[in-house]
Scaffold this motif. Sequence first.
Motif, PDB file in Angstrom:
ATOM      1  N   THR A   1      21.988  -9.855   9.698  1.00  0.00           N
ATOM      2  CA  THR A   1      22.079  -9.135  10.957  1.00  0.00           C
ATOM      3  C   THR A   1      20.943  -8.119  11.014  1.00  0.00           C
ATOM      4  O   THR A   1      20.811  -7.282  10.115  1.00  0.00           O
ATOM      5  N   PRO A   2      20.090  -8.182  12.043  1.00  0.00           N
ATOM      6  CA  PRO A   2      18.993  -7.210  12.131  1.00  0.00           C
ATOM      7  C   PRO A   2      19.531  -5.801  12.378  1.00  0.00           C
ATOM      8  O   PRO A   2      20.590  -5.617  12.968  1.00  0.00           O
ATOM      9  N   GLN A   3      18.771  -4.827  11.902  1.00  0.00           N
ATOM     10  CA  GLN A   3      19.139  -3.427  12.082  1.00  0.00           C
ATOM     11  C   GLN A   3      18.001  -2.751  12.822  1.00  0.00           C
ATOM     12  O   GLN A   3      16.832  -2.921  12.470  1.00  0.00           O
ATOM     13  N   THR A   4      18.319  -1.962  13.835  1.00  0.00           N
ATOM     14  CA  THR A   4      17.307  -1.227  14.581  1.00  0.00           C
ATOM     15  C   THR A   4      17.378   0.244  14.192  1.00  0.00           C
ATOM     16  O   THR A   4      18.455   0.842  14.173  1.00  0.00           O
ATOM     17  N   VAL A   5      16.207   0.808  13.856  1.00  0.00           N
ATOM     18  CA  VAL A   5      16.117   2.209  13.451  1.00  0.00           C
ATOM     19  C   VAL A   5      15.050   2.901  14.298  1.00  0.00           C
ATOM     20  O   VAL A   5      14.206   2.250  14.900  1.00  0.00           O
ATOM     21  N   THR A   6      15.089   4.217  14.303  1.00  0.00           N
ATOM     22  CA  THR A   6      14.058   4.979  15.010  1.00  0.00           C
ATOM     23  C   THR A   6      12.780   4.982  14.162  1.00  0.00           C
ATOM     24  O   THR A   6      12.819   4.698  12.961  1.00  0.00           O
ATOM     25  N   LEU A   7      11.680   5.346  14.780  1.00  0.00           N
ATOM     26  CA  LEU A   7      10.413   5.425  14.058  1.00  0.00           C
ATOM     27  C   LEU A   7      10.513   6.455  12.934  1.00  0.00           C
ATOM     28  O   LEU A   7      10.026   6.217  11.827  1.00  0.00           O
ATOM     29  N   ALA A   8      11.176   7.573  13.181  1.00  0.00           N
ATOM     30  CA  ALA A   8      11.332   8.612  12.155  1.00  0.00           C
ATOM     31  C   ALA A   8      12.144   8.093  10.968  1.00  0.00           C
ATOM     32  O   ALA A   8      11.795   8.335   9.815  1.00  0.00           O
ATOM     33  N   MET A   9      13.222   7.353  11.241  1.00  0.00           N
ATOM     34  CA  MET A   9      14.033   6.779  10.162  1.00  0.00           C
ATOM     35  C   MET A   9      13.225   5.751   9.372  1.00  0.00           C
ATOM     36  O   MET A   9      13.308   5.683   8.149  1.00  0.00           O
ATOM     37  N   PHE A  10      12.442   4.946  10.082  1.00  0.00           N
ATOM     38  CA  PHE A  10      11.608   3.941   9.418  1.00  0.00           C
ATOM     39  C   PHE A  10      10.629   4.619   8.472  1.00  0.00           C
ATOM     40  O   PHE A  10      10.521   4.249   7.302  1.00  0.00           O
ATOM     41  N   ASP A  11       9.895   5.614   8.998  1.00  0.00           N
ATOM     42  CA  ASP A  11       8.892   6.296   8.175  1.00  0.00           C
ATOM     43  C   ASP A  11       9.508   6.995   6.965  1.00  0.00           C
ATOM     44  O   ASP A  11       8.884   7.093   5.914  1.00  0.00           O
TER      45      ASP A  11
ATOM     46  N   ARG B   1       0.854  -1.195   0.000  1.00  0.00           N
ATOM     47  CA  ARG B   1       0.000   0.000   0.000  1.00  0.00           C
ATOM     48  C   ARG B   1       0.881   1.233   0.000  1.00  0.00           C
ATOM     49  O   ARG B   1       1.505   1.567   0.993  1.00  0.00           O
ATOM     50  N   LYS B   2       0.922   1.940  -1.126  1.00  0.00           N
ATOM     51  CA  LYS B   2       1.794   3.107  -1.239  1.00  0.00           C
ATOM     52  C   LYS B   2       1.230   4.330  -0.537  1.00  0.00           C
ATOM     53  O   LYS B   2       1.932   5.317  -0.347  1.00  0.00           O
ATOM     54  N   ASP B   3      -0.028   4.278  -0.108  1.00  0.00           N
ATOM     55  CA  ASP B   3      -0.618   5.414   0.607  1.00  0.00           C
ATOM     56  C   ASP B   3      -0.394   5.321   2.119  1.00  0.00           C
ATOM     57  O   ASP B   3      -0.840   6.189   2.859  1.00  0.00           O
ATOM     58  N   MET B   4       0.309   4.294   2.591  1.00  0.00           N
ATOM     59  CA  MET B   4       0.562   4.105   4.029  1.00  0.00           C
ATOM     60  C   MET B   4       2.064   4.037   4.262  1.00  0.00           C
ATOM     61  O   MET B   4       2.597   3.007   4.651  1.00  0.00           O
ATOM     62  N   ARG B   5       2.745   5.133   4.034  1.00  0.00           N
ATOM     63  CA  ARG B   5       4.201   5.178   4.131  1.00  0.00           C
ATOM     64  C   ARG B   5       4.653   5.420   5.567  1.00  0.00           C
ATOM     65  O   ARG B   5       5.352   6.382   5.859  1.00  0.00           O
ATOM     66  N   ARG B   6       4.220   4.510   6.439  1.00  0.00           N
ATOM     67  CA  ARG B   6       4.572   4.615   7.864  1.00  0.00           C
ATOM     68  C   ARG B   6       4.390   3.255   8.533  1.00  0.00           C
ATOM     69  O   ARG B   6       3.805   2.353   7.958  1.00  0.00           O
ATOM     70  N   TYR B   7       4.891   3.142   9.750  1.00  0.00           N
ATOM     71  CA  TYR B   7       4.761   1.901  10.507  1.00  0.00           C
ATOM     72  C   TYR B   7       3.318   1.742  10.972  1.00  0.00           C
ATOM     73  O   TYR B   7       2.758   2.641  11.587  1.00  0.00           O
TER      74      TYR B   7
END
Length: 146
Positions: A82-92, A41-47
């Motif tokens: 290897t898993p990578q952890t990002v902030t919510l802002a970086m994810f979005d 879904r390209k209209d939901m560019r967030r977690y």
Amino acid sequence: MGNILGRAAGSPPNGGNLDWIAVNGLNMAPDFRMNDRAIFRKDMRRYVGPGLYAMQVAGSPVVMRAQVVTDGIMLTQNANATPQTVTLAMFDECCLGPIVGALKVFDAGLFGGETLSERQDATITRVNLRLADKIRAKKTRRLEHA
């Protein structure tokens, strides 16, 4: 490996908000195999919750698994990575949208528009089948004459 971004064909039921990524590697096996399409879904560019997401990573769209951990959102592609952890802002910022479906591709050549005449093994098979038909017809004629 990278993925190819594309547009889902037809008239999607959600008003045209679907896109797809052609999976080019085995990073997301067993969920996706080589050449499968991950529909997002390209209209939901967030977690929106734990699951699979289309992400823009180093300029290429890829499919990643996301889940919340104590210090952010953990992204992985497979059990060996290897898993990578990002902030919510970086994810979005990198998120293209959540994966909502899959299109399994069993023959990438035919899916991409290839015709049987372009396949050498199909041509050889057709020639061999014609020869077998001629031999069979010849044997039938011999039996009829006997």
